[in-house]
Enzyme design. Sequence first.
Site, mmCIF file in Angstrom:
data_model
loop_
_atom_site.group_PDB
_atom_site.id
_atom_site.type_symbol
_atom_site.label_atom_id
_atom_site.label_comp_id
_atom_site.label_asym_id
_atom_site.label_seq_id
_atom_site.Cartn_x
_atom_site.Cartn_y
_atom_site.Cartn_z
ATOM 1 N N ASP A 1 34.907 37.939 50.290
ATOM 2 C CA ASP A 1 35.551 36.625 50.317
ATOM 3 C C ASP A 1 37.078 36.665 50.209
ATOM 4 O O ASP A 1 37.784 36.223 51.103
ATOM 5 C CB ASP A 1 34.920 35.683 49.269
ATOM 6 C CG ASP A 1 34.801 36.289 47.885
ATOM 7 O OD1 ASP A 1 35.288 37.423 47.675
ATOM 8 O OD2 ASP A 1 34.234 35.626 46.992
ATOM 9 N N ASP B 1 30.824 41.929 34.964
ATOM 10 C CA ASP B 1 29.771 42.787 35.497
ATOM 11 C C ASP B 1 30.360 43.752 36.520
ATOM 12 O O ASP B 1 31.533 43.665 36.847
ATOM 13 C CB ASP B 1 28.636 41.954 36.121
ATOM 14 C CG ASP B 1 29.155 40.970 37.147
ATOM 15 O OD1 ASP B 1 30.178 41.261 37.790
ATOM 16 O OD2 ASP B 1 28.537 39.906 37.316
ATOM 17 N N ASP C 1 29.869 45.643 40.310
ATOM 18 C CA ASP C 1 29.183 45.590 41.601
ATOM 19 C C ASP C 1 29.436 46.892 42.351
ATOM 20 O O ASP C 1 30.535 47.434 42.307
ATOM 21 C CB ASP C 1 29.711 44.417 42.436
ATOM 22 C CG ASP C 1 29.630 43.107 41.669
ATOM 23 O OD1 ASP C 1 28.516 42.618 41.482
ATOM 24 O OD2 ASP C 1 30.684 42.625 41.207
HETATM 25 P P1 ATP Z 1 32.632 37.700 38.589
HETATM 26 O O1 ATP Z 1 31.430 38.617 38.609
HETATM 27 O O2 ATP Z 1 33.667 38.071 37.615
HETATM 28 O O3 ATP Z 1 32.255 36.270 38.555
HETATM 29 P P2 ATP Z 1 32.930 38.720 41.238
HETATM 30 O O4 ATP Z 1 34.080 38.697 42.210
HETATM 31 O O5 ATP Z 1 32.434 40.065 40.830
HETATM 32 O O6 ATP Z 1 33.360 37.860 40.010
HETATM 33 P P3 ATP Z 1 30.275 38.310 42.197
HETATM 34 O O7 ATP Z 1 29.558 37.034 42.454
HETATM 35 O O8 ATP Z 1 29.760 39.235 41.178
HETATM 36 O O9 ATP Z 1 31.770 37.894 41.879
HETATM 37 O O10 ATP Z 1 30.362 39.047 43.607
HETATM 38 C C1 ATP Z 1 30.740 40.406 43.741
HETATM 39 C C2 ATP Z 1 31.575 40.588 44.981
HETATM 40 O O11 ATP Z 1 30.802 40.260 46.146
HETATM 41 C C3 ATP Z 1 32.802 39.692 45.079
HETATM 42 O O12 ATP Z 1 33.887 40.233 44.387
HETATM 43 C C4 ATP Z 1 33.034 39.650 46.564
HETATM 44 O O13 ATP Z 1 33.648 40.828 47.038
HETATM 45 C C5 ATP Z 1 31.617 39.620 47.116
HETATM 46 N N1 ATP Z 1 31.126 38.245 47.294
HETATM 47 C C6 ATP Z 1 30.434 37.510 46.398
HETATM 48 N N2 ATP Z 1 30.129 36.305 46.887
HETATM 49 C C7 ATP Z 1 30.630 36.270 48.137
HETATM 50 C C8 ATP Z 1 30.626 35.295 49.179
HETATM 51 N N3 ATP Z 1 30.052 34.113 49.008
HETATM 52 N N4 ATP Z 1 31.230 35.613 50.346
HETATM 53 C C9 ATP Z 1 31.800 36.834 50.535
HETATM 54 N N5 ATP Z 1 31.843 37.782 49.590
HETATM 55 C C10 ATP Z 1 31.262 37.521 48.409
HETATM 56 MG MG MG Z 2 30.711 40.529 39.734
#
Ligand code: ATP
Ligand code: MG
Length: 503
Positions: A153, A59, A61
Amino acid sequence: MVKYGQKKLVLSAKQHQLPTDQISKFAIKVIKRLKQAGFEAYLVGGGVRDLLLGKTPKDFDVSTNATPEQVRRLFNNARIIGKRFKIVHIIYSNNDTIEVTTFRGGNSQMLQVEDAAISREGKRFEVQVNRDGMLVRDNSYGTSLEEDALRRDFTINAIYLDIQTGELIDFHGGLYDLTQGVIDIIGDPETRYREDPVRILRAARFSAKLGFKLSKRTLEQIAPCAPFLRSVSPARMYDEVNKLFLTGHAQASFKVLTALNLFDQLFTISPMLLNSSTCRDFLNYAFESTDQRFAEGKCNKPHFLYSIILWNEFIWAFYEIRDDLMFSANNINYKSLISFLAAQVVIMQYRITAMPENIIRSIALLWRLQFLLESKDPEKYVKETTSYHAFRAAFDLFKLRAHFDPNLQSRVEFWQPYYDQCKADAERRRKSNEERGSRFERGGRNNRRSSNSRSDYKRGERSERRSGRAEAGSFENFNETHADRQERMNKARDWRRAMNLEP
Ligand code: ATP
Ligand code: MG
């Protein structure tokens, strides 16, 4: 490339050569509209990370300096979700939702609270932590990208792409960590895990998904901070567990989680069982086949996952109690015993990962069907067993078990033709439904009959959800006729009555 020293690194499009044509057109649309309205907006997170790794992003963001309310005003299809951490979902279709977050700011306005969100002297504190240092509210908006990066994170998740200039902006050495295959938490690990213990699970997930190792400091604080996971809401834990095990890297997740001693924090599985090689081999094999299914584009469903993971716990409890009862009771009511034990195991699990009601019911059904599949006189149960929508999933679980139990092999041979038949029927229904669907498309959207049957389906689906019978993510019901569905729902009701599950 610089890692430490917090030096900002900016790479031009020419330098990084990211395949920007793979970026979702919807994400681009969202960023453009935000920029036209005078806001800053960047692509960030997993989308950028995965593109840099040559993987297809799950996805996209977007990070912006517009507040959630300002974002919502710009898009008709926007919805603000979350209280603790407000984000905006801009929904284009089921598979195309763009997540927009507002730049997070520092914690200067942080208030320590005992329990819930409060305000002091009329002032609202947008960042609040509880006594353990856990963020119970994190809606303090920052003004700069640099501030936002600090609240993310891991370094690899804090790389921003400006789609207008094509520049990649990296404040924490994320690009360097990507080249080294390292997951490194931003800031002080203990504080960051305390703030949000889910980051521990995210570290494990990215390690499993990407095959990366955890940096020493990221790893060292996991064991001392793992108990904080107990304060995470079970609903959030449920989502995280699904991400760990249903998206193609279940086997790796199992390996990482057991190495970090986290698996038994997520599932009510006794250490005695988890440490037995039989149970581990079973889980490994089951996760391998789950990953295989994902690779083949098949859908993995939560109830099946839980039925696998908790199977040994359930069956162990069943044998133990049955053996006890055999000495003390003349007549054992197996149906009641199975439903009682299934409920016990599943409810314990519910306290950690709040599974929706329909998932809970489906787990119990898959387990009950194991007894019918295993029966010495299977002929007697053909009609009943194959009438369940869950028959195929139950047989899948049975086959996993039979891989380790040669005694079940003859039953696999007995049931296989029925399974094949059910699969062929479902395939036929899917095809005929597709044809009906394309006739509907040709007939135009005002075709009354078709549109009625669609809304019938929607109504059916809603009522099934209410009754807790529909299996999550299952779209096979779409192919059923009204009579089929009625019959199935009657059977389901009878079954629930028999299992004392009818409310
Ligand atoms: P994927 O979507 O492939 O599972 P992602 O890194 O994009 O991985 P998401 O849950 O979509 O994960 O979150 C988007 C972004 O938001 C992350 O890449 C990170 O920068 C931030 N993020 C998400 N969850 C947290 C958290 N618990 N603490 C701090 N930052 C976060
Ligand atoms: Mg994501």
